[in-house]
Scaffold this active site. Structure first.
Site: not given
Length: 190
Positions: A55-56
């Site tokens: 996600i980052c």
């Protein structure tokens, strides 16, 4: 967790420089950023849990795409996690989405800033997905935090910054260019 009206904590962290300077290699890619850096500007400081995750990089790339719009509003973006500047650099080199990242990546390896802000995940010991908008005087004007598994919307952070900078009453779903609320006019209508 620190929140609206609190002073953003003093900090001094190593970081990977933004832009192509950040890809020059150890010794040339690093800088130091503190709460005194970019004095007089609004600051948007966003944290992610870990480098080399899923996600980052989507969030970091989305913030970076809006870097020019934040700069147009006299604001600087700082991204941060508890990983080291060496891990940040390696991640940038090996991830196409963030390789040419225009914003610095701060290394809160001692977890001092994350702890002072109160945003460390109790189980994992890494920063939650926290975002802070800090005014030029160093006061937090907006704070938001997501769990480890849900990404945030950088466009919404930009919208909030726009609203904060109007110094007006901004209703739900307000966007830049919309009129703010005028209490005197609302009372006349009643």
């Amino acid at each position: 967790m620190l929140t609206v009206g609190d002073k953003f904590p003093a900090f001094k962290l190593s970081a990977v420089k933004g832009g192509t300077e950040g890809l020059e290699g150890p010794g040339k890619s690093f800088t130091e950023i503190s709460n005194d850096s970019d004095a007089g500007k609004w600051k948007v400081v966003f944290f992610w849990p870990k480098d080399f995750t899923f996600i980052c990089p989507t969030e970091i790339a989305a913030f970076a795409k809006l870097n020019g719009e934040f700069a147009d509003r006299d604001a600087v973006l700082y991204g941060a996690s508890t990983d080291s500047e060496f891990v940040h650099l390696n991640w940038r080199v090996h991830n196409d989405d963030i390789r040419n990242l225009a914003i610095p990546m701060l290394a809160d390896t001692k977890r001092e800033l994350s702890s002072a802000l109160g945003i460390l995940d109790k189980n994992e010991g890494v920063a939650l997905r926290a975002t802070f908008i800090v005014d030029p005087d160093g006061t937090i004007q907006w704070a938001s935090v997501n769990g480890l598994n849900v990404g945030r919307n950088p466009q919404e952070v930009l919208r909030i910054l726009d609203a904060l900078q109007t110094d007006e009453l901004c209703p739900c779903n307000w966007n830049k260019g919309d009129a703010g609320l005028k209490p005197d006019e609302l009372f006349k209508a009643a």
